[in-house]
Design a protein around this motif. Structure first.
Motif, mmCIF file in Angstrom:
data_model
loop_
_atom_site.group_PDB
_atom_site.id
_atom_site.type_symbol
_atom_site.label_atom_id
_atom_site.label_comp_id
_atom_site.label_asym_id
_atom_site.label_seq_id
_atom_site.Cartn_x
_atom_site.Cartn_y
_atom_site.Cartn_z
ATOM 1 N N PHE A 1 -5.644 1.915 -0.220
ATOM 2 C CA PHE A 1 -5.599 3.371 -0.119
ATOM 3 C C PHE A 1 -5.996 4.062 -1.428
ATOM 4 O O PHE A 1 -6.446 5.200 -1.411
ATOM 5 C CB PHE A 1 -4.201 3.838 0.304
ATOM 6 C CG PHE A 1 -3.800 3.396 1.675
ATOM 7 C CD1 PHE A 1 -4.221 4.102 2.790
ATOM 8 C CD2 PHE A 1 -3.011 2.270 1.864
ATOM 9 C CE1 PHE A 1 -3.854 3.701 4.064
ATOM 10 C CE2 PHE A 1 -2.638 1.868 3.131
ATOM 11 C CZ PHE A 1 -3.066 2.578 4.229
ATOM 12 N N LEU B 1 -7.148 7.872 2.184
ATOM 13 C CA LEU B 1 -5.842 8.295 2.695
ATOM 14 C C LEU B 1 -5.996 9.052 4.009
ATOM 15 O O LEU B 1 -7.023 9.717 4.238
ATOM 16 C CB LEU B 1 -5.149 9.202 1.678
ATOM 17 C CG LEU B 1 -4.570 8.536 0.420
ATOM 18 C CD1 LEU B 1 -4.035 9.608 -0.519
ATOM 19 C CD2 LEU B 1 -3.461 7.545 0.789
ATOM 20 N N LEU C 1 2.295 6.115 5.186
ATOM 21 C CA LEU C 1 1.032 5.376 5.347
ATOM 22 C C LEU C 1 1.222 4.299 6.402
ATOM 23 O O LEU C 1 2.243 3.580 6.389
ATOM 24 C CB LEU C 1 0.599 4.727 4.025
ATOM 25 C CG LEU C 1 0.234 5.676 2.882
ATOM 26 C CD1 LEU C 1 -0.096 4.873 1.628
ATOM 27 C CD2 LEU C 1 -0.941 6.556 3.276
#
Length: 996
Positions: free
Chosen positions: A352, A363, A393
């Protein structure tokens, strides 16, 4: 010379120079060898590409050659079909061959050879020497001619010397004719097609191979020694590509290769020179690289000393950062990631945050927006920091991580206004998961299912709202009570003892329970109970969930009825029957036994739906179902397969002592059911007569698939229908092949009209003075593969599939178009053309309007068109038939009754029909001159027709004796092979005009 070229610098010390020289020479040799190897590989690849192209070119020409040959050889089948159709009569040959020559221009000549001797050739000019040539006795051609006759198939001979001169190919097709005494077929002779090789090659543009730079050779290779057909530059063919071609009885091979070889010589020289130059350049670069390497080593030593101190400082800083348990990310003022430091258990974050890229690149949009807000607040706040923001996430394995963000903004130095962000991400996934589980548990407790929680003494301590709604008890009414307050009394104490025994042993129990609501109503519920243990492993609570399944139980009963039984007849349906058959097969129910399937199809049931409506049809199906059930045994299974189709599975019978026992019982049951269905069915005081066709298939434990047995019974049923309906037939091997052939023929027939395969032949009709006064149109089908298909085969098929409707319309239009043209000529003004009308075609509701519309479209005189109706159609709705006949007569058309005496003869209505002509069937004309019973019948029909004011015509007149006898009895018109065979419309016009 090589050393002088590579080494030019004299500033290098001698010792080092000698080492550099040696290394460069080694590099030169290696690169040169690799260049030669690569050149060789490239040559192989180029050769492969050229061979692939050569194969493509050869296949293209081979395909073109085969297409041309196959197209021209198909003329043989047309000639053979016409010889067969006309029984060996060949006067039609010259005009037909002339027409074929326009279609097949590559053919040098067509020939017919009765007994193997050429009698007729077209064109005759230039081929006179071929007439009288005995193909079976010729030394060069006799062997293959005998082979074609014995194998009864086309054999393509050649290349050979033609008797009319030149090289050519000959395709012979043996013609077999039926013996008039119904003996085996006899060899009549050959139909032949001769194609000159030069004409064939010209049409296929073989010279194109030479223009593309190929040498080639075309040979016949099925002989002991290959026979050359054509070649060009064959001596230059090296390692050719070959294409094999198959023609009737022979095999050819086409070999081609580039005339100048696969790889030209000049290319080899070019590859060698390029490899030499490349090796020379690489050796020079290697020498220069070694010189640079020495200089770099000196610089490297100086730099290593200066960076040693810097590395020590970086090590101390790195150790400090590694001690931080959370991910640490450094970004510049624009949000570009400068550095990422991750703990060992957070390596998934590497995907990420990628160094050198903007933080939002990898992201999710929601996380990127949150970080953008954090950086904005940190940059604008007085403390240059911000903390407390949350984002999540989703990792690749489906795991979600939650982070709390802390960010600080620091300038790079006091002199520079720009700075960087230090971001700390704290993993709070476990905290979020715990909070989420609490919310889920609270939400799940208030579901539509009732939930009850009790302590270890089974005293209720909590219930949800669904419990209160389902039972009618409030929470206060049940707290402190046991679940026994809900018991219905339908279960024994042993039932609850077993329930708690499972809870102690397994920790859970679920099943169907009958409970009682507060108002006393007993209802079924699905109950699940789980135990909860404390830290010491002892039971602390019981959690029970339940749902009312009253509606599900009712639905299950309804679904059971719909799944296994037919809603109309209440009989078992296909699913139940298949399950019963599977149960017999899988549970050894047929060991030393046999069972039988009867496939029953109601004959002409569609007519009942069309005439009387679906309501009457449904009532008839119900009565048929009742009668089938009443006629069979209790253990026999009667099922409705669908529509008007029923299945009966007979109870298995032991066949160990008598193998025919099951077959005998099946035939007895089928006969009994046939007789039962033949009795009238009464609905609303109206009797309906039904009939059915039965197919029977036997099966035992060797059967693998019940559907195969049902399919066999269905095929047997179709066989019973073909045999005349209202009967039964056992399945036999070969039925499926016949059905498939019939399906294929029907499929071909559907395209026969659009492919212009149907043609109308005409057979002249003569008066007593042998003057042609009219003709009968006869439909013929010239199939591209089967040849001439008998009308006795495709006409019944067209009627069953109702294809006879568009075909009949087309025939009527053809007839009207011809008549409209003829009646503009004085010579043919009185000519009458008869057209056969199918019972299916005549039964159409708008048939009269259809005929009237066609007459008006082509401006056809109605008196010139005569419709021939078969006597068998009169067995149906007589009043409808009479009304349609009268309407057709009102239009001015003539009506003939065909095949009189073979169908539904009834003098009670014959005088009511508006018929102009009676046609004596040809079965009554055979042997009529010998005074047989046929003579008496024919004489009676002539007398009857004249007494009713009708014209009488006899068909099937094949001899002068038959003509004279019929003429003596007063027959008006005559038709048959003895007078003229069926012919094309063009031949009919020529014959008619020549007679005048």
């Amino acid at each position: 010379m090589i050393s002088d070229y590579i080494f030019m610098s004299d500033s290098v010390p001698n010792k080092a120079s000698r080492r550099f020289y040696s290394f460069s020479i080694i590099v030169f040799l290696i690169v040169f060898a690799l260049g030669l190897s690569a050149s060789y590989a490239w040559q192989l690849q180029q050769t492969k590409v050229k061979r692939t192209h050569a194969v493509s070119v050869a296949q293209s020409y081979a395909y073109q050659l085969k297409q041309v040959l196959d197209h021209n050889l198909s003329a043989n089948y047309t000639l053979a079909a016409l010889v067969h159709e006309f029984g060996g009569f060949t006067r039609w040959f010259p005009p037909v061959a002339q027409s074929l020559h326009r279609i097949y221009p590559e053919v040098n000549n067509f020939a017919l050879s009765p007994g193997g001797i050429v009698k007729q050739v077209y064109p005759t000019k230039g081929n006179e020497r071929a007439i009288g040539f005995n193909q079976l006795m010729d030394i060069e051609q006799g062997t293959e001619a005998w082979l074609a006759m014995k194998q009864q198939k086309t054999i393509l001979s050649g290349p050979l010397d033609l008797v009319q001169g030149g090289k050519g190919l000959i395709a012979r097709y043996p013609i077999m004719l039926e013996d008039r005494d119904e003996g085996p077929e006899q060899f009549w002779g050959f139909s032949s097609v001769v194609i000159r090789i030069d004409s064939l090659l010209k049409s296929t543009h073989q010279i194109g191979l030479s223009e593309q730079g190929f040498a080639y050779s075309l040979q016949r290779v099925d002989t002991n020694e290959p026979l050359l057909i054509v070649e060009d530059k064959a001596e230059q063919i090296n390692d050719p590509v070959s294409i094999n071609l198959s023609f009737p009885g022979v095999k050819w091979r086409l070999d081609i290769a580039p005339a100048d070889g696969w790889i030209p010589t000049y290319m080899l020289v070019t590859y060698l020179l390029a490899s030499f130059v490349l090796a020379l350049l690489v050796a020079r670069f290697a020498f220069m690289a070694l010189r640079l390497r020495e200089q770099k080593q000196m610089l490297t030593h100086l730099l290593s000393e200066k960076t040693k101190y810097a590395n020590q400082s970086d090590y101390r800083l790195s150790s400090t950062l590694q001690a931080i348990p959370d991910p640490l990310i450094e970004l510049d003022a624009d949000g570009v990631v400068l550095e990422v430091r991750l703990p060992n258990d957070e390596t998934d974050l590497q995907a990420f945050f990628v160094s050198g890229e903007h933080f939002s690149t990898h992201l999710p949009e929601s996380a990127a927006q949150i970080l953008e807000l954090v950086f904005s607040e940190a940059g604008q706040s007085q403390t240059n920091s911000y903390r407390g923001a949350l984002f999540s996430l989703l990792l690749s394995e489906g795991r979600t991580l939650w982070f709390e963000v802390s960010a600080v903004y620091r300038p790079f130095s006091e002199e520079v206004s720009t700075g960087h962000f230090i971001v700390l991400l704290r993993d709070i996934s476990q905290r979020q998961e715990a909070e989420q589980q609490q919310r889920i548990a609270a939400t799940a407790f208030e579901t539509q299912d009732g939930i009850l929680i009790s302590d270890r003494q089974n005293r209720i301590i909590r219930v949800n709202k669904a419990f209160q709604k389902l039972t009618g008890y409030t929470e206060n009414e049940v707290l402190g009570q046991t679940p026994a307050i809900l018991q219905s009394g339908r279960h024994s104490p042993e039932f609850y003892q077993d329930m708690f025994a499972d809870l102690r042993q397994k920790g859970a129990w679920e099943g169907e329970v009958w409970n009682r609501r507060k108002d006393g109503e007993i209802y079924p519920e699905w109950l699940s109970i789980s135990t909860v243990h404390d830290l010491q492993g002892q039971v602390s609570h019981f959690v029970a969930t339940f749902k009312d399944i009253s509606e599900r139980k009712a639905s299950e009963r309804k679904i059971q009825q719909l799944h296994y039984y037919d809603s109309l007849t209440r009989l078992a349906n296909r699913t139940l029957l298949l399950e019963e058959m599977n149960d017999l097969l899988q549970n050894n129910g047929l060991q030393q036994s046999q069972a039988a399937i009867l496939f029953i199809d109601l004959d002409h049931f569609k007519d009942i739906n069309d005439v009387w409506g679906h309501s009457i049809g449904d009532q008839l199906l119900q009565k048929v179902a009742t009668r089938l059930s009443d006629t069979t045994r209790t253990k026999d299974i009667v099922a409705r397969f669908g529509g008007d189709e029923f299945l009966v599975m007979l109870e298995p019978a032991d066949v160990s002592a008598n193998p025919d026992r099951m077959a005998y019982r099946a035939s007895q049951v089928a006969g009994k059911l046939l007789r039962s269905l033949e009795r009238p069915f009464t609905i609303n005081s109206v009797d309906y007569q039904m009939a059915a066709s039965f197919g029977i298939a036997l099966f035992d434990d060797q059967c693998n698939d019940p559907l195969d047995v049902i399919k066999q019974a269905e095929l047997a049923m179709y066989e019973a229908k073909s045999a005349g309906r209202s009967s039964f037939c056992f399945y036999q091997q070969g039925m499926q092949e016949r059905v498939l052939e019939r399906v294929q023929l029907e499929s071909d027939l559907r395209h026969a009209l659009e492919n212009e395969e149907l043609v109308v032949y005409v057979q002249p009709q003569w008066d007593a003075q042998k003057r042609m006064i009219g003709a009968e149109g006869l439909l013929r089908w010239l199939h591209p593969e089967r040849g001439m298909v008998s009308p006795g085969v495709f006409i019944p098929l067209a009627e069953e599939s109702r294809l006879i409707l568009p075909i009949g319309d087309w025939v009527l239009r053809q007839a009207c178009r011809w008549l409209s043209k003829w009646h503009k000529e004085q010579q043919m003004a009185g000519f009458v053309l008869s057209v056969n009308v199918s019972a299916v075609q005549f039964a159409q509701e708008g048939f009269v309007q259809q005929v009237e519309s066609i007459l008006n479209e082509y401006q056809t005189p109605p008196s010139a068109l005569q419709l021939e109706l078969t006597e068998s159609m009169l067995a149906h709705d007589q009043q409808d038939i009479i009304s349609k006949m009268e309407a057709l007569k009102a239009l001015g058309l003539l009506i003939s009754l065909d095949d009189f005496g073979t169908g539904y003869s009834s003098l009670s209505y014959l005088h009511r029909l508006p018929i102009d002509q009676l046609k004596i069937d040809q079965s009554f004309v055979a042997n009529i001159e010998k005074g047989t019973k046929n003579a008496s019948l024919a004489e009676s029909i002539i007398s009857l027709g004249h007494n009713l004011g009708m014209e009488v015509i006899a068909e099937g007149v094949e001899t002068s004796a038959q003509f004279d006898w019929l003429k003596q009895q007063g027959c008006d018109l005559f038709q048959g092979f003895g007078l003229a065979r069926p012919m094309t419309i063009e031949d009919l016009i020529l014959l008619y005009r020549s007679a005048d």
